[in-house]
Enzyme design. Structure first.
Site, PDB file in Angstrom:
ATOM      1  N   ASP A 177     -25.613 -28.586 -12.153  1.00 15.35           N
ATOM      2  CA  ASP A 177     -24.230 -29.489 -12.177  1.00 15.35           C
ATOM      3  C   ASP A 177     -24.340 -30.528 -13.208  1.00 15.35           C
ATOM      4  O   ASP A 177     -25.460 -30.281 -14.106  1.00 15.35           O
ATOM      5  CB  ASP A 177     -23.838 -30.334 -10.666  1.00 15.35           C
ATOM      6  N   HIS A 213     -28.095 -32.047 -12.883  1.00 19.77           N
ATOM      7  CA  HIS A 213     -29.354 -31.564 -12.255  1.00 19.77           C
ATOM      8  C   HIS A 213     -29.569 -30.041 -12.837  1.00 19.77           C
ATOM      9  O   HIS A 213     -28.606 -29.317 -13.121  1.00 19.77           O
ATOM     10  CB  HIS A 213     -28.883 -31.590 -10.715  1.00 19.77           C
ATOM     11  N   SER A 220     -32.988 -37.740  -7.182  1.00 21.49           N
ATOM     12  CA  SER A 220     -32.379 -36.546  -6.792  1.00 21.49           C
ATOM     13  C   SER A 220     -33.096 -35.208  -7.198  1.00 21.49           C
ATOM     14  O   SER A 220     -32.880 -34.161  -6.794  1.00 21.49           O
ATOM     15  CB  SER A 220     -31.108 -36.325  -7.144  1.00 21.49           C
TER      16      SER A 220
END
Ligand SMILES: *[C@@H]1O[C@H](CO)[C@@H](O)[C@H](O)[C@H]1NC(C)=O
Ligand SMILES: *[C@@H]1O[C@H](CO)[C@@H](O)[C@H](O)[C@H]1NC(C)=O
Ligand SMILES: *[C@@H]1O[C@H](CO)[C@@H](O)[C@H](O)[C@H]1NC(C)=O
Ligand SMILES: *[C@@H]1O[C@H](CO)[C@@H](O)[C@H](O)[C@H]1NC(C)=O
Ligand SMILES: *[C@@H]1O[C@H](CO)[C@@H](O)[C@H](O)[C@H]1NC(C)=O
Length: 366
Positions: free
Chosen positions: A330, A333, A39
């Site tokens: 978040d 991340h 990600s």
């Protein structure tokens, strides 16, 4: 004499015209980026697969791009900034329908993926690293059809291969029901991760890849999501998780040095994500941040539950006013601001402890 000059000019004009029509020659400064991993690099592949590891809803994307593209951040990701510095277009996600031109590269990264096929397989079904490599083979075929074998091979050897992998492999062992650390010693487990990454690198090299960019694994135990996995958490970083990252980073450095010895023409940059994050956690204000313990978006302790946007089972979440004050957007991340700082250093830092042996700018021009 004038006549001879005329003939020479005519000859030069003809040959350059012939070169133009006989190959799809790309300009000298054309930059191609192939992106693999998790990600940290996924620019939207997971929008097209059946997974809950998606970020294509608000407030993701709120700061820079004004729409939720699937990037796990309020802003842009590291490969986006790198494309900007290289004066190339943003690299599109491979699964986005309708991409016909792969000459600028493409992005195969998938949120949740690890170097091990088992990582998050049942929980999130990401596109694992091996499958990302199969997708790359499809792109290789299409490039050969479009450009011819020689030109495609040349493009693949000038391209830069950016890979962000490992953090998910090292988080999974700390999930409440995981048996990973009962099954494997830490050294064995890290050996499997590095082994699988090495296989991927060698396959890309076989296909012509020569220039590689890596992120090592950040100080994992200080990430809000990981801190919450510490059963005895008292607010400090989860050092047992960090220890796995440290072991990985030592092995990664050694593996890359070994590959450089084994593979003729193999060149790389290994970005020290670990010290990048450590530095900012230790001296936030020096880098323009004032919150490093808590995420901007999420719920629970440290906002360490991955509930940003309210679409992953937990509907309640908090959102900070100004993500630019935060390192973490978040629970897992970075903010766009932190991503930009990282990309800048990866692009142009000259300290080998930050990124080395080359930086990306040098690597691209080699
Ligand atoms: C998506 O995955 C979920 C959970 O693994 C499964 O129950 C569901 O049937 C899948 N949906 C599709 C369209 O494949
Ligand atoms: C852990 O195992 C228990 C008992 O088998 C189960 O109820 C629970 O859902 C599991 N938790 C996770 C996170 O998988
Ligand atoms: C790759 O990972 C698998 C587990 O997914 C492991 O069994 C295998 O030994 C690893 N390969 C290497 C070369 O380390
Ligand atoms: C909090 O946890 C850290 C790391 O586990 C430990 O070093 C420290 O002593 C703990 N502090 C308290 C007050 O328990
Ligand atoms: C890089 O790190 C090593 C070990 O921490 C240190 O000895 C060395 O001075 C550092 N080099 C630079 C250029 O900062």
């Amino acid at each position: 004499m004038a006549n001879l000059r005329f003939h020479i000019i005519l000859f030069l004009l003809c040959t350059s015209f012939l070169t133009l029509i006989s190959c799809h020659c790309l300009p000298e400064n054309h930059v191609t980026l192939f992106i693999f991993g998790d990600s940290i690099f996924d620019s939207g592949n997971n929008n097209y697969i059946n997974t809950t590891a998606q970020a294509n809803y608000q407030p993701y994307g709120e700061t820079y791009i004004k729409y939720p593209s699937g990037r796990f951040s309020d802003g842009l990701l590291i490969p986006d900034f790198i494309a900007e510095y290289a004066k190339a277009p943003y690299v599109l996600p491979y699964l986005q329908p309708g991409i016909h031109d792969f000459t600028y590269g493409v992005n195969f990264a998938s949120s949740g993926a690890g170097a091990l096929v088992e990582t998050h397989r049942e929980l999130l079904h990401p596109i694992d690293l091996t499958t990302q490599l199969r997708f790359f083979e499809d792109v290789e075929k299409q490039l050969m059809q479009k450009l011819g074998d020689a030109e495609a091979k040349s493009l693949l050897s000038k391209a830069v291969y950016l890979i962000s992998i490992g953090r998910n492999d090292y988080v999974v062992p700390f999930y409440p029901n995981s048996t990973v650390l009962q099954t494997y010693s830490k050294e064995e487990y890290v050996g499997m991760v590095i082994g699988n990454l090495t296989v991927t690198i060698k396959e890309l090299y076989e296909k012509g890849g020569r220039k590689f960019g890596f992120l090592n694994v950040e100080r994992l135990g200080c990430i809000p999501f990981v801190k919450r996995l510490d059963q005895r958490s008292n607010g400090s970083c989860f050092e047992e998780a960090t220890a796995l990252a440290e072991l990985h980073n030592r092995e990664l450095s050694l593996a890359l040095q070994e590959l450089e010895r084994q593979l003729k023409g193999f060149k790389y940059t290994n970005f020290n994500f670990y010290s990048f994050l450590s530095e900012r956690i230790n001296n936030p204000s020096k880098y323009g941040f004032n919150e490093v313990k808590m995420a901007c978006c999420g719920s629970g302790q440290y906002r360490g539950i991955l509930s940003c946007g309210g679409r992953r089972g937990v509907t309640d979440y908090e959102l900070c006013e100004n993500p630019n004050e935060y390192v973490f957007f978040d629970a897992y991340h970075l903010t766009g601001k932190a991503n930009k700082q990282l990309a800048e250093l990866m692009w142009s830092a000259t300290d080998p402890n930050v990124t080395g042996p080359h930086n990306l700018r040098t690597l691209i021009n080699l």
